[in-house]
Design an enzyme around this catalytic site. Sequence first.
Site, PDB file in Angstrom:
ATOM      1  N   ARG A 114       1.334  -1.303  -0.022  1.00  0.00           N
ATOM      2  CA  ARG A 114      -0.189   0.150   0.115  1.00  0.00           C
ATOM      3  C   ARG A 114       1.294   1.104   0.028  1.00  0.00           C
ATOM      4  O   ARG A 114       2.314   0.954   0.227  1.00  0.00           O
ATOM      5  CB  ARG A 114      -0.492   0.008   1.062  1.00  0.00           C
ATOM      6  CG  ARG A 114      -0.011  -0.282   2.590  1.00  0.00           C
ATOM      7  CD  ARG A 114      -0.770   0.140   3.822  1.00  0.00           C
ATOM      8  NE  ARG A 114      -0.452   0.440   4.716  1.00  0.00           N
ATOM      9  CZ  ARG A 114      -1.384   0.357   5.869  1.00  0.00           C
ATOM     10  NH1 ARG A 114      -2.672   0.364   5.992  1.00  0.00           N
ATOM     11  NH2 ARG A 114      -0.996   1.106   7.254  1.00  0.00           N
ATOM     12  N   GLU A 153      -3.121   7.681   5.901  1.00  0.00           N
ATOM     13  CA  GLU A 153      -1.718   7.724   6.499  1.00  0.00           C
ATOM     14  C   GLU A 153      -0.491   8.502   5.953  1.00  0.00           C
ATOM     15  O   GLU A 153      -0.022   7.421   4.664  1.00  0.00           O
ATOM     16  CB  GLU A 153      -1.692   6.285   7.542  1.00  0.00           C
ATOM     17  CG  GLU A 153      -1.917   6.136   8.554  1.00  0.00           C
ATOM     18  CD  GLU A 153      -1.852   4.888   9.083  1.00  0.00           C
ATOM     19  OE1 GLU A 153      -1.904   4.803  10.163  1.00  0.00           O
ATOM     20  OE2 GLU A 153      -1.184   3.837   8.208  1.00  0.00           O
ATOM     21  N   GLU A 305      -8.160   5.670  14.426  1.00  0.00           N
ATOM     22  CA  GLU A 305      -7.373   4.181  14.327  1.00  0.00           C
ATOM     23  C   GLU A 305      -7.127   4.082  16.173  1.00  0.00           C
ATOM     24  O   GLU A 305      -6.169   4.793  16.903  1.00  0.00           O
ATOM     25  CB  GLU A 305      -6.685   4.121  13.499  1.00  0.00           C
ATOM     26  CG  GLU A 305      -7.217   3.504  12.376  1.00  0.00           C
ATOM     27  CD  GLU A 305      -5.904   3.831  11.074  1.00  0.00           C
ATOM     28  OE1 GLU A 305      -4.864   2.882  11.975  1.00  0.00           O
ATOM     29  OE2 GLU A 305      -5.922   3.506  10.714  1.00  0.00           O
ATOM     30  N   GLU A 353      -2.516  -7.918   7.878  1.00  0.00           N
ATOM     31  CA  GLU A 353      -2.830  -7.715   8.727  1.00  0.00           C
ATOM     32  C   GLU A 353      -3.751  -8.499   9.524  1.00  0.00           C
ATOM     33  O   GLU A 353      -4.387  -8.299  10.857  1.00  0.00           O
ATOM     34  CB  GLU A 353      -3.400  -6.016   9.107  1.00  0.00           C
ATOM     35  CG  GLU A 353      -2.063  -5.124   8.345  1.00  0.00           C
ATOM     36  CD  GLU A 353      -2.693  -3.660   8.417  1.00  0.00           C
ATOM     37  OE1 GLU A 353      -2.341  -2.995   8.781  1.00  0.00           O
ATOM     38  OE2 GLU A 353      -4.175  -3.313   7.570  1.00  0.00           O
TER      39      GLU A 353
END
Length: 658
Positions: A114, A153, A305, A353
Amino acid sequence: MPSLHDATRGRILFGGDYNPEQWPEEVWADDVRLMKEAGVNSVTVGVFSWAMIEPRPGAREFGWLDRLLDLLHTHGIGVVLATPTSSPPPWMGALHPETLPRAEDGSLVAYGSRQHFCPSSPVYRHYAAALTEDLAARYADHPALTVWHINNEYCTHCWCDETAAHFRRWLASRYTTLGALDEAWGTAFWSQRYDSWAEILPPRRAQYLRNPAQELDFKRFTSDALMECYTAERDIVARHTPHIPVTTNFMPLWSGQDAWAWAEQEDIVSVDVYPDPADPHGGQYNAMLADMTRSQARGPWMVMEQAAGTVNWRPVNHPKPDGLNRLWSWQAVARGADALCYFQWRQSRQGAEKFHSGMLGHAGEHGRTFREVKRIGAELALTGGEVSGTEVPADVAVLHDWDAWWSSTQDGRPSSLLSYPELLRTWHRALWEEGIGTDFTRPGADLSAYRMVLVPQLQLLSDAATDNLVAYVRGGGTLVCGFFTGVTDVDDRIRPGGMDSRLRELFGIRTVHEWWPLDAEATVECHGFRGTLWSEELEPDGSAETVAAYTGGELDGLPAVLRKGTAWYVSTLPEPRALRDLLGRAAAGAGVRPVVEGLPAGVEAVRRGALLFLLNHGRSPVRVELTGRHVDLLTATGCDGGVELGRYGVAVLQEASA
């Protein structure tokens, strides 16, 4: 301008990232059932959905997202809708390899993870804008939409040729002429003078040390280049929905974004917070991130988060013991959060994840994690109306600046052991343990509202920021300044005398003869305490009091701590207890008092609005003595004279009417 208040509507938002594309559609109904059971009222959707929405260039598949938003709205769950531009689909990297970032050594960063995009790439920006335009047009009027979440992010760095061209344009705008750039970068050193703009490159891998001023400007540029990507998408969604607030999630204490500048471009400031459950000071770290984000937001802010349990990216990923998730969640609320969200709702079964926890973990609805999530949701529903939108007062500010941080990371510095973020954390911890409420602010900001201002360490200070500190002290404010501060100007040029002359006069220092950094385990003896990490050979000018002197060694008898009026200079890092005592002494002299006097060890007290939050960071029960009568909103019980807090216990107290 829309705000977090417009999204919360007098409650605390509670939920997390929802990635239903990872599951069969028949699971969605069960998700919604369990969300309602847990008190979830908001979910973030679409963060990593680019390939689902645009499976091939120009295609649009919104049907699944239509059904999802309709389902959530039917059950009263609001949507934080993300532009999925942080993770381009494989087809983009395959068809347009020029959109992929390159590392400092020129190697290609491939797709398959990503954040694999070059922020300067016009091709990437074109596709991102087109998708954002269609997403905003389609869902502008959807009743589930409460917040726009741009990208995710922002953390990409790139050193490619497109970035180099963009960097040159940025520099030309900043300096106008090559002569001004050469002066700012000190290119007379090592024969680095530039004869044309085309010669300038990003600071790629070099034979030896790179130009630190060039590196500083590249960090400034990278933050700005990423912000251009953010504001382009923000402006698109704002044009379609001017009434819907917009955010993007910061990573805490990440050097790549100047969060002060970014916060000015957001309607809501949000952050991702992941303290380590195994860190004995994890609660203080969580408090510091809350104080920093609240200060950037200038009011209520959003936890975008956090982890309900384990993360997956530490060498050893410890779970949160029973009650710690609740404690740290309430700590964020106490320090100004009006939204508590997690990554993620349902724990993934596949992908990188899959070992990162979710609100609904692999253990399912009967697992301990989900039980704790339900408890938090129920408590927030009871108290949100009393908390949402209220302020957190502070009499003390800690100065924090990205330029200073960036300048402190260069190679060839006096000590590689000096860590700017660790110094921030150490000084904040001393105040936290003293029970003193704290804001963060920029060196050039208006400081008049604060009784005391702390500078843990700011190697770089602009002329305007330096004048601001001097004016603050001249106006009666108390300033406590750490070592190696005011050493360089905005171009990373050393100030004569080893420190800006205005600061030397402020602190009563004639000159700084030498910086004496210490080895990792070394200490230096001072009168009354030991110093760590750093020391300095200061020559005082006779106008200041030596609060503590070095004893023994090369610096014997020289000042370790100086005070001139209300200005303190600390030329070493006192051990934790000594730093706490020193800052506590300065605070008391400035008229700053703890929120609650005489708290048991490990108990934190925070005032927010009319409420007093008590948080027990220990595993043993404690009693907190209080004057007056209070009602604990979490239990609806009265408290006369004191409060009992169990392991990781929380009380949200309201003064009882007579």
